[in-house]
Design a protein around this motif. Structure first.
Motif, PDB file in Angstrom:
ATOM      1  N   PHE A 107       1.339  -0.889   0.076  1.00 45.08           N
ATOM      2  CA  PHE A 107      -0.030  -0.238   0.003  1.00 45.08           C
ATOM      3  C   PHE A 107       0.814   1.307   0.271  1.00 45.08           C
ATOM      4  O   PHE A 107       0.621   1.911  -0.798  1.00 45.08           O
ATOM      5  N   ARG A 108       2.433   1.379   0.816  1.00 47.08           N
ATOM      6  CA  ARG A 108       2.772   2.479   0.754  1.00 47.08           C
ATOM      7  C   ARG A 108       3.474   2.703  -0.597  1.00 47.08           C
ATOM      8  O   ARG A 108       3.988   3.897  -1.490  1.00 47.08           O
ATOM      9  N   THR A 109       3.974   1.134  -1.011  1.00 46.81           N
ATOM     10  CA  THR A 109       4.915   1.516  -1.753  1.00 46.81           C
ATOM     11  C   THR A 109       3.536   1.918  -3.612  1.00 46.81           C
ATOM     12  O   THR A 109       4.319   2.747  -4.390  1.00 46.81           O
ATOM     13  N   MET A 110       2.427   1.476  -3.399  1.00 51.80           N
ATOM     14  CA  MET A 110       1.331   1.619  -3.868  1.00 51.80           C
ATOM     15  C   MET A 110       1.727   3.455  -3.981  1.00 51.80           C
ATOM     16  O   MET A 110       1.238   3.743  -5.630  1.00 51.80           O
ATOM     17  N   LYS A 111       1.843   3.601  -2.904  1.00 50.53           N
ATOM     18  CA  LYS A 111       1.481   5.463  -2.582  1.00 50.53           C
ATOM     19  C   LYS A 111       2.733   5.902  -3.060  1.00 50.53           C
ATOM     20  O   LYS A 111       2.399   7.455  -3.841  1.00 50.53           O
ATOM     21  N   ASN A 112       3.441   5.398  -3.244  1.00 47.38           N
ATOM     22  CA  ASN A 112       5.140   6.326  -4.310  1.00 47.38           C
ATOM     23  C   ASN A 112       5.042   5.919  -5.148  1.00 47.38           C
ATOM     24  O   ASN A 112       5.750   7.410  -5.985  1.00 47.38           O
ATOM     25  N   LEU A 113       4.501   5.131  -5.641  1.00 45.70           N
ATOM     26  CA  LEU A 113       4.553   4.605  -7.323  1.00 45.70           C
ATOM     27  C   LEU A 113       4.091   6.043  -7.785  1.00 45.70           C
ATOM     28  O   LEU A 113       3.884   6.899  -8.583  1.00 45.70           O
ATOM     29  N   PHE A 114       2.455   6.110  -7.151  1.00 47.17           N
ATOM     30  CA  PHE A 114       1.487   8.041  -7.517  1.00 47.17           C
ATOM     31  C   PHE A 114       2.412   8.418  -7.711  1.00 47.17           C
ATOM     32  O   PHE A 114       2.269   9.649  -8.484  1.00 47.17           O
ATOM     33  N   ALA A 115       3.194   9.349  -6.835  1.00 45.80           N
ATOM     34  CA  ALA A 115       3.622  10.168  -5.876  1.00 45.80           C
ATOM     35  C   ALA A 115       4.621  10.708  -6.925  1.00 45.80           C
ATOM     36  O   ALA A 115       5.040  12.021  -7.883  1.00 45.80           O
ATOM     37  N   THR A 116       5.177   9.427  -7.626  1.00 39.66           N
ATOM     38  CA  THR A 116       6.309   9.537  -8.335  1.00 39.66           C
ATOM     39  C   THR A 116       6.306   9.209  -9.835  1.00 39.66           C
ATOM     40  O   THR A 116       6.579   9.612 -11.070  1.00 39.66           O
ATOM     41  N   ASN A 117       4.678   9.684 -10.371  1.00 36.51           N
ATOM     42  CA  ASN A 117       4.206   9.533 -11.424  1.00 36.51           C
ATOM     43  C   ASN A 117       4.564   8.441 -12.554  1.00 36.51           C
ATOM     44  O   ASN A 117       4.155   7.606 -13.271  1.00 36.51           O
ATOM     45  N   ASP A 118       4.245   7.778 -12.019  1.00 37.37           N
ATOM     46  CA  ASP A 118       4.819   5.515 -12.302  1.00 37.37           C
ATOM     47  C   ASP A 118       3.108   5.311 -11.668  1.00 37.37           C
ATOM     48  O   ASP A 118       3.378   4.579 -11.194  1.00 37.37           O
ATOM     49  N   PHE A 119       2.284   5.679 -12.461  1.00 39.51           N
ATOM     50  CA  PHE A 119       0.808   5.169 -12.272  1.00 39.51           C
ATOM     51  C   PHE A 119       0.466   3.002 -13.042  1.00 39.51           C
ATOM     52  O   PHE A 119       0.073   3.500 -12.158  1.00 39.51           O
ATOM     53  N   CYS A 120       0.806   3.134 -13.397  1.00 43.10           N
ATOM     54  CA  CYS A 120       0.806   2.255 -14.994  1.00 43.10           C
ATOM     55  C   CYS A 120       1.155   1.565 -13.452  1.00 43.10           C
ATOM     56  O   CYS A 120       0.473   0.154 -12.815  1.00 43.10           O
ATOM     57  N   TRP A 121       2.575   1.215 -12.469  1.00 46.41           N
ATOM     58  CA  TRP A 121       3.135   0.489 -11.842  1.00 46.41           C
ATOM     59  C   TRP A 121       1.825   0.520 -10.264  1.00 46.41           C
ATOM     60  O   TRP A 121       2.368  -0.394  -9.461  1.00 46.41           O
ATOM     61  N   SER A 122       1.868   1.672 -10.672  1.00 45.65           N
ATOM     62  CA  SER A 122       1.163   1.720  -8.843  1.00 45.65           C
ATOM     63  C   SER A 122      -0.281   1.617  -9.166  1.00 45.65           C
ATOM     64  O   SER A 122      -0.266   0.441  -7.469  1.00 45.65           O
ATOM     65  N   LEU A 123      -0.762   1.381 -10.046  1.00 50.95           N
ATOM     66  CA  LEU A 123      -2.044   0.225  -9.883  1.00 50.95           C
ATOM     67  C   LEU A 123      -1.375  -1.519 -10.144  1.00 50.95           C
ATOM     68  O   LEU A 123      -2.732  -2.145  -9.644  1.00 50.95           O
ATOM     69  N   PHE A 124      -0.756  -1.524 -10.710  1.00 48.62           N
ATOM     70  CA  PHE A 124       0.024  -3.184 -10.147  1.00 48.62           C
ATOM     71  C   PHE A 124      -0.457  -3.294  -9.292  1.00 48.62           C
ATOM     72  O   PHE A 124      -0.766  -4.345  -8.407  1.00 48.62           O
ATOM     73  N   VAL A 125       0.394  -2.726  -8.196  1.00 50.90           N
ATOM     74  CA  VAL A 125       0.864  -2.950  -6.933  1.00 50.90           C
ATOM     75  C   VAL A 125      -0.278  -2.759  -5.526  1.00 50.90           C
ATOM     76  O   VAL A 125      -0.454  -3.359  -5.445  1.00 50.90           O
ATOM     77  N   GLY A 126      -0.739  -1.800  -6.591  1.00 55.63           N
ATOM     78  CA  GLY A 126      -2.463  -2.117  -5.802  1.00 55.63           C
ATOM     79  C   GLY A 126      -3.501  -3.014  -5.892  1.00 55.63           C
ATOM     80  O   GLY A 126      -4.086  -3.609  -5.006  1.00 55.63           O
ATOM     81  N   HIS A 127      -3.453  -3.746  -7.221  1.00 55.77           N
ATOM     82  CA  HIS A 127      -3.890  -5.085  -7.437  1.00 55.77           C
ATOM     83  C   HIS A 127      -3.461  -5.792  -6.449  1.00 55.77           C
ATOM     84  O   HIS A 127      -4.604  -7.077  -5.515  1.00 55.77           O
ATOM     85  N   LEU A 128      -1.725  -6.153  -5.792  1.00 53.69           N
ATOM     86  CA  LEU A 128      -1.375  -6.966  -4.695  1.00 53.69           C
ATOM     87  C   LEU A 128      -1.585  -6.739  -3.433  1.00 53.69           C
ATOM     88  O   LEU A 128      -2.268  -7.364  -2.224  1.00 53.69           O
ATOM     89  N   VAL A 129      -2.047  -5.726  -3.041  1.00 50.40           N
ATOM     90  CA  VAL A 129      -2.257  -4.653  -2.119  1.00 50.40           C
ATOM     91  C   VAL A 129      -4.067  -5.699  -1.621  1.00 50.40           C
ATOM     92  O   VAL A 129      -4.653  -6.283  -0.607  1.00 50.40           O
ATOM     93  N   ILE A 130      -4.809  -5.489  -2.911  1.00 48.62           N
ATOM     94  CA  ILE A 130      -6.465  -6.295  -2.380  1.00 48.62           C
ATOM     95  C   ILE A 130      -6.042  -8.036  -2.843  1.00 48.62           C
ATOM     96  O   ILE A 130      -6.301  -8.235  -1.693  1.00 48.62           O
ATOM     97  N   GLU A 131      -5.231  -8.054  -3.289  1.00 50.86           N
ATOM     98  CA  GLU A 131      -4.722  -9.874  -3.468  1.00 50.86           C
ATOM     99  C   GLU A 131      -4.714 -10.493  -1.714  1.00 50.86           C
ATOM    100  O   GLU A 131      -4.720 -11.103  -1.574  1.00 50.86           O
ATOM    101  N   LYS A 132      -3.382  -9.137  -1.687  1.00 49.41           N
ATOM    102  CA  LYS A 132      -3.183 -10.198  -0.257  1.00 49.41           C
ATOM    103  C   LYS A 132      -3.899 -10.213   1.201  1.00 49.41           C
ATOM    104  O   LYS A 132      -4.192 -11.158   2.023  1.00 49.41           O
ATOM    105  N   LEU A 133      -4.682  -8.927   0.610  1.00 44.56           N
ATOM    106  CA  LEU A 133      -5.471  -9.073   2.402  1.00 44.56           C
ATOM    107  C   LEU A 133      -7.050 -10.138   1.693  1.00 44.56           C
ATOM    108  O   LEU A 133      -7.452 -10.724   2.981  1.00 44.56           O
ATOM    109  N   LEU A 134      -6.892 -10.321   0.529  1.00 44.41           N
ATOM    110  CA  LEU A 134      -8.146 -11.254   0.091  1.00 44.41           C
ATOM    111  C   LEU A 134      -7.140 -12.438   0.797  1.00 44.41           C
ATOM    112  O   LEU A 134      -8.231 -14.226   1.361  1.00 44.41           O
TER     113      LEU A 134
END
Length: 128
Positions: free
Chosen positions: A18-45
């Motif tokens: 989740f922290r990584t997703m936010k950091n990637l978004f802050a550095t304009n790495d939008f595609c990878w931010s969403l990819f890591v966002g998927h991992l956030v949800i997958e791991k909680l599931l």
């Protein structure tokens, strides 16, 4: 590992992502931010799967199928959100999808979907 340790592992690694997703978004790495966002949800599931079903989580990335296997009751909006977030895993990983996904991942698109990920995250944390 004990069941509680496995659940903690999935929650902790999700929090790191989740922290990584936010950091990637802050550095304009939008595609990878969403990819890591998927991992956030997958791991909680997967944490919920361990809690509800078994310690041996399914090796899958389809969030809707994983939620269903974990015994989570879903409304239509949640199903749709999980389907959308699942596409971030496929689109960011496979070359034939990557180029179109990069073009789609504007700041606005990414921010809207990060909000969806945040909502899903808070809901799933309550289920653990």
């Amino acid at each position: 590992m004990e069941k509680e340790e496995i659940i903690k592992y999935w929650k902790d690694t999700s929090e790191n992502d989740f922290r990584t997703m936010k950091n990637l978004f802050a550095t304009n790495d939008f595609c990878w931010s969403l990819f890591v966002g998927h991992l956030v949800i997958e791991k909680l599931l997967k944490a919920i799967y361990v809690k509800n079903i078994d310690e041996n989580v399914p090796k899958m990335h389809n969030l809707l199928r994983l939620a269903e296997k974990a015994g989570i009751i879903l409304n239509e909006q949640q199903k749709d959100s999980l389907d959308i977030v699942t596409t971030f895993n496929i689109s960011a990983r496979y070359p034939d999808y990557k180029q179109n996904f990069y073009k789609k991942c504007t700041e606005k698109y990414t921010l809207e979907n990060i909000e969806t990920i945040k909502e899903l995250r808070l809901w799933l944390l309550k289920l653990i």
